[in-house]
Design a protein around this motif. Structure first.
Motif, PDB file in Angstrom:
ATOM      1  N   ASN A 436       5.585  -3.238 -10.075  1.00 30.44           N
ATOM      2  CA  ASN A 436       5.002  -3.245  -8.737  1.00 30.44           C
ATOM      3  C   ASN A 436       6.045  -3.578  -7.680  1.00 30.44           C
ATOM      4  O   ASN A 436       6.013  -3.053  -6.568  1.00 30.44           O
ATOM      5  N   VAL A 437       6.984  -4.462  -8.022  1.00 31.81           N
ATOM      6  CA  VAL A 437       8.083  -4.781  -7.107  1.00 31.81           C
ATOM      7  C   VAL A 437       8.964  -3.552  -6.918  1.00 31.81           C
ATOM      8  O   VAL A 437       9.361  -3.220  -5.793  1.00 31.81           O
ATOM      9  N   GLU A 438       9.266  -2.873  -8.011  1.00 33.10           N
ATOM     10  CA  GLU A 438      10.091  -1.664  -7.931  1.00 33.10           C
ATOM     11  C   GLU A 438       9.410  -0.605  -7.072  1.00 33.10           C
ATOM     12  O   GLU A 438      10.070   0.097  -6.290  1.00 33.10           O
ATOM     13  N   GLY A 439       8.095  -0.478  -7.221  1.00 32.84           N
ATOM     14  CA  GLY A 439       7.358   0.477  -6.395  1.00 32.84           C
ATOM     15  C   GLY A 439       7.442   0.135  -4.922  1.00 32.84           C
ATOM     16  O   GLY A 439       7.665   1.013  -4.071  1.00 32.84           O
ATOM     17  N   LEU A 440       7.273  -1.138  -4.590  1.00 34.78           N
ATOM     18  CA  LEU A 440       7.386  -1.567  -3.191  1.00 34.78           C
ATOM     19  C   LEU A 440       8.775  -1.293  -2.639  1.00 34.78           C
ATOM     20  O   LEU A 440       8.935  -0.806  -1.514  1.00 34.78           O
ATOM     21  N   ALA A 441       9.799  -1.625  -3.436  1.00 32.43           N
ATOM     22  CA  ALA A 441      11.174  -1.408  -2.988  1.00 32.43           C
ATOM     23  C   ALA A 441      11.468   0.076  -2.773  1.00 32.43           C
ATOM     24  O   ALA A 441      12.300   0.435  -1.943  1.00 32.43           O
ATOM     25  N   ALA A 442      10.772   0.925  -3.532  1.00 36.04           N
ATOM     26  CA  ALA A 442      10.960   2.373  -3.396  1.00 36.04           C
ATOM     27  C   ALA A 442      10.079   2.971  -2.298  1.00 36.04           C
ATOM     28  O   ALA A 442      10.133   4.175  -2.039  1.00 36.04           O
ATOM     29  N   GLY A 443       9.247   2.139  -1.681  1.00 35.78           N
ATOM     30  CA  GLY A 443       8.435   2.624  -0.570  1.00 35.78           C
ATOM     31  C   GLY A 443       7.026   3.058  -0.935  1.00 35.78           C
ATOM     32  O   GLY A 443       6.317   3.613  -0.099  1.00 35.78           O
ATOM     33  N   LEU A 444       6.572   2.798  -2.175  1.00 33.36           N
ATOM     34  CA  LEU A 444       5.209   3.157  -2.549  1.00 33.36           C
ATOM     35  C   LEU A 444       4.227   2.149  -1.955  1.00 33.36           C
ATOM     36  O   LEU A 444       4.530   0.965  -1.816  1.00 33.36           O
ATOM     37  N   ILE A 445       3.046   2.621  -1.625  1.00 35.99           N
ATOM     38  CA  ILE A 445       1.986   1.729  -1.168  1.00 35.99           C
ATOM     39  C   ILE A 445       1.195   1.292  -2.398  1.00 35.99           C
ATOM     40  O   ILE A 445       0.645   2.128  -3.112  1.00 35.99           O
ATOM     41  N   PRO A 446       1.133   0.001  -2.695  1.00 32.68           N
ATOM     42  CA  PRO A 446       0.521  -0.454  -3.938  1.00 32.68           C
ATOM     43  C   PRO A 446      -1.001  -0.602  -3.856  1.00 32.68           C
ATOM     44  O   PRO A 446      -1.542  -1.076  -2.862  1.00 32.68           O
ATOM     45  N   VAL A 447      -1.647  -0.180  -4.949  1.00 36.88           N
ATOM     46  CA  VAL A 447      -3.066  -0.476  -5.173  1.00 36.88           C
ATOM     47  C   VAL A 447      -3.099  -1.139  -6.541  1.00 36.88           C
ATOM     48  O   VAL A 447      -2.954  -0.473  -7.568  1.00 36.88           O
ATOM     49  N   VAL A 448      -3.259  -2.474  -6.564  1.00 39.37           N
ATOM     50  CA  VAL A 448      -3.047  -3.237  -7.790  1.00 39.37           C
ATOM     51  C   VAL A 448      -4.290  -4.024  -8.175  1.00 39.37           C
ATOM     52  O   VAL A 448      -5.196  -4.228  -7.371  1.00 39.37           O
ATOM     53  N   HIS A 449      -4.292  -4.481  -9.417  1.00 30.47           N
ATOM     54  CA  HIS A 449      -5.433  -5.266  -9.897  1.00 30.47           C
ATOM     55  C   HIS A 449      -5.499  -6.606  -9.159  1.00 30.47           C
ATOM     56  O   HIS A 449      -4.481  -7.231  -8.881  1.00 30.47           O
ATOM     57  N   ASN A 450      -6.714  -7.009  -8.860  1.00 30.80           N
ATOM     58  CA  ASN A 450      -6.953  -8.222  -8.079  1.00 30.80           C
ATOM     59  C   ASN A 450      -6.854  -9.467  -8.956  1.00 30.80           C
ATOM     60  O   ASN A 450      -7.791 -10.264  -9.070  1.00 30.80           O
ATOM     61  N   SER A 451      -5.724  -9.637  -9.595  1.00 28.55           N
ATOM     62  CA  SER A 451      -5.498 -10.781 -10.490  1.00 28.55           C
ATOM     63  C   SER A 451      -4.007 -10.931 -10.741  1.00 28.55           C
ATOM     64  O   SER A 451      -3.212 -10.049 -10.440  1.00 28.55           O
ATOM     65  N   GLY A 452      -3.633 -12.076 -11.336  1.00 28.30           N
ATOM     66  CA  GLY A 452      -2.270 -12.285 -11.807  1.00 28.30           C
ATOM     67  C   GLY A 452      -1.207 -12.197 -10.727  1.00 28.30           C
ATOM     68  O   GLY A 452      -1.445 -12.371  -9.529  1.00 28.30           O
ATOM     69  N   GLY A 453       0.006 -11.885 -11.186  1.00 32.93           N
ATOM     70  CA  GLY A 453       1.156 -11.798 -10.296  1.00 32.93           C
ATOM     71  C   GLY A 453       1.030 -10.767  -9.187  1.00 32.93           C
ATOM     72  O   GLY A 453       1.416 -11.046  -8.041  1.00 32.93           O
ATOM     73  N   PRO A 454       0.514  -9.552  -9.480  1.00 30.26           N
ATOM     74  CA  PRO A 454       0.369  -8.564  -8.407  1.00 30.26           C
ATOM     75  C   PRO A 454      -0.462  -9.067  -7.233  1.00 30.26           C
ATOM     76  O   PRO A 454      -0.162  -8.760  -6.081  1.00 30.26           O
ATOM     77  N   LYS A 455      -1.486  -9.852  -7.520  1.00 29.45           N
ATOM     78  CA  LYS A 455      -2.343 -10.387  -6.456  1.00 29.45           C
ATOM     79  C   LYS A 455      -1.712 -11.585  -5.752  1.00 29.45           C
ATOM     80  O   LYS A 455      -1.717 -11.667  -4.523  1.00 29.45           O
TER      81      LYS A 455
END
Length: 529
Positions: A436-455
């Motif tokens: 998810n960090v790599e996606g953000l750094a590459a410019g992707l807009i994240p849609v992630v699970h509402n739990s854990g580290g991504p949240k």
């Protein structure tokens, strides 16, 4: 007389448990003294050899400077202001990482930690305990440089080869796997200490039992653990009662007699896990989620806000910023692609993303695509898992819009990071989520699970504004995908830019700074012993 004898016996009985504990403790400590004595010569030989290598390297640099007129090479043992460090500690740091050649995120942490340690203490020895017998130091240094972009000093690195790694493999324990692997790590740790007793012992894979064992064997050896995820967590326990099937692979497993047995087993193991965790001197966690569980389970003897500090794993943020262009012009080249990069394993919950994408796809006028990229482990059920996911895509009538790419090279991953619009993940309670960090750094807009580290750590508001979306159900995911698709080019670009900017928290430099801070505490403890 008989009465006096009985009284004497009764007086001694309460002392028997304490006596037994003392004897066991003494025996363990005696074993530690024996191991330190047995490995002292090997330790001295390793230090001497590496010292000679450093001296030779220093001589080569001096000669080249004199002959070729090179500028003076900056020594790695200097502080940022250019002054020599007053603390030139030269002890041995043992890194317990039995699978150091796996090439994953955990190994990136290991090598970045060693690189930071070498830079701060250039005369220290970094010894890696590994079960990978087919690796050589020079090859590893070159591979780490090419794969992760991390530069290691070969002349202060040594590998110690373990012969009992099979005792920590999950396949070795068809039943009571958690307990089996944990107790197996004691055998593996003993194997390590037979080779070398270090001055500081650090586990970077999650073998808390091994670290506690070290503390009992050698009271003068400071210990540390970098925890990627707890061996057991309260989320795991709560998942036993879940009826939705969305809280991991153990959802609903607490029903019936077998489920009740599993619950008692997990509760007992959690108590034992907490006990061993409390023996560790310095604890680092990779995320807020991991920290919360470790603090709850390990409950240190002395409560401190610094216990189990968060040290985010190093992510290739700078590299992705260089490779992936993010401008208003590049926004026009983004395609309506939802990208999910994760190993093809059940816990990653690809099925949830397939169901969500199907709802998004069938409701969309501009038909999107879904790309699933992940590794497939050999000799595991992963291939069957991918086959079942393909069948599910067919049943959901999204077969032609869905691509499965297994074991993709980095060039393919980079291509999709450049042209995709949305990055997603479906795993419940993912401990961190480097993808998810790599996606953000590459410019992707994240849609992630509402739990854990991504949240809790990654997709959080930045500068007071959102950088992505959270979801739990397939309806919520589909709605979030639709919200991104409905944005204007300017709105999407602004969110991408904020997301990339937010990833500065996860750079290798940020990791190194926090790692050295925790290492300082260990060196201080070692000097005090």
């Amino acid at each position: 007389m008989a009465t006096l004898s009985i009284v004497a016996v009764l007086a001694v009985v309460p002392l028997l448990p304490l006596t037994l504990v003392f004897l066991v403790h003494f025996c363990i400590r005696a074993l530690g003294w024996y191991l330190q004595g047995q490995t002292s010569d090997r330790k001295a030989a390793i230090i001497s050899r590496l010292k000679a290598e450093r001296a030779a390297l220093s001589y080569d640099h001096t000669s080249q400077e004199a002959e070729d007129g090179w500028e003076k090479i900056e020594k790695s043992g200097t502080a940022e202001n250019g002054k020599l460090l007053t603390d030139d500690w030269n002890g041995v740091v043992g890194f317990f990482h039995p699978f150091c050649n796996a090439g994953g995120g955990g190994e990136r942490v290991l090598w970045a930690a060693i690189a930071a340690t070498q830079k701060r203490w250039p005369n220290a020895v970094c010894a890696v305990y590994t079960g990978d017998h087919d690796i050589e130091r020079g090859v590893v240094v070159a591979t780490v440089q090419s794969r992760f972009g991390i530069h290691l000093q070969e002349h202060s690195l040594v590998f110690l080869y373990l012969s009992t790694r099979r005792f920590v493999l999950a396949s070795t324990y068809p039943h009571f796997t958690l307990l089996g692997q944990s107790l197996g790590s004691l055998i593996l740790a003993y194997d390590a200490f037979r080779l070398l007793v270090p001055d500081i012992f650090i586990d970077t894979m999650g073998y808390a039992f091994a670290v506690a064992f070290c503390k009992y064997l050698f009271s003068n050896v400071p210990t540390a653990a970098y925890v990627h995820y707890p061996t057991i967590s309260t989320d795991m326990l709560q998942s036993l009662d879940d009826t939705t099937g969305e809280k991991g692979i153990h959802s609903g497993a607490g029903n019936g007699l077998k489920g009740k047995g599993k619950r008692y087993y997990w509760l007992a193991f959690a108590k034992l896990y907490g006990f061993v965790g409390r023996q560790i001197d310095v604890v680092m966690c990779n995320s807020t989620w991991t920290q919360g569980h470790i603090r709850q389970l390990w409950k240190p003897k002395r409560k401190s806000s610094s216990f189990a500090a968060i040290v985010y794993p190093p992510c290739p943020v700078e590299e992705l910023e260089k490779r992936v262009q993010l401008t208003r012009e590049s926004e026009k080249n983004r395609q309506n692609i939802v990208l999910y990069i994760a190993q093809f394993r059940p816990e990653k919950n690809h099925s949830l993303i397939l169901r969500a994408f199907a709802k998004f796809y069938h409701a969309a006028q501009d038909k999107p695509k879904l790309v699933l990229i992940g590794s497939v482990r050999s000799d595991t059920p992963d291939e069957k898992h991918v086959y079942n996911l393909r069948l599910e895509a067919r049943e959901l009538k999204i077969k032609d819009a869905t691509s499965f790419i297994c074991d993709a090279p980095f060039s393919v991953i980079l291509d999709y990071l450049q042209k995709s619009s949305i990055g997603t993940n479906g795993m419940y309670a993912e401990h961190f989520g480097i993808g998810n960090v790599e996606g953000l750094a590459a410019g992707l807009i994240p849609v992630v699970h509402n739990s854990g580290g991504p949240k809790l750590d990654i997709v959080v508001p930045f500068e007071g504004q959102d950088i992505g979306f959270h979801a739990e159900t397939d309806d919520e995911y589909a709605a979030a995908f639709g919200r991104v698709a409905a944005m204007s080019l300017e709105e999407r670009f602004a969110m991408r830019a904020r997301g990339r900017k937010s990833t500065k928290r996860f750079t290798e430099a940020a990791f190194a700074s926090k790692w050295v801070g925790e290492m300082e505490a260990l060196v201080k403890l070692q000097k005090a012993n």
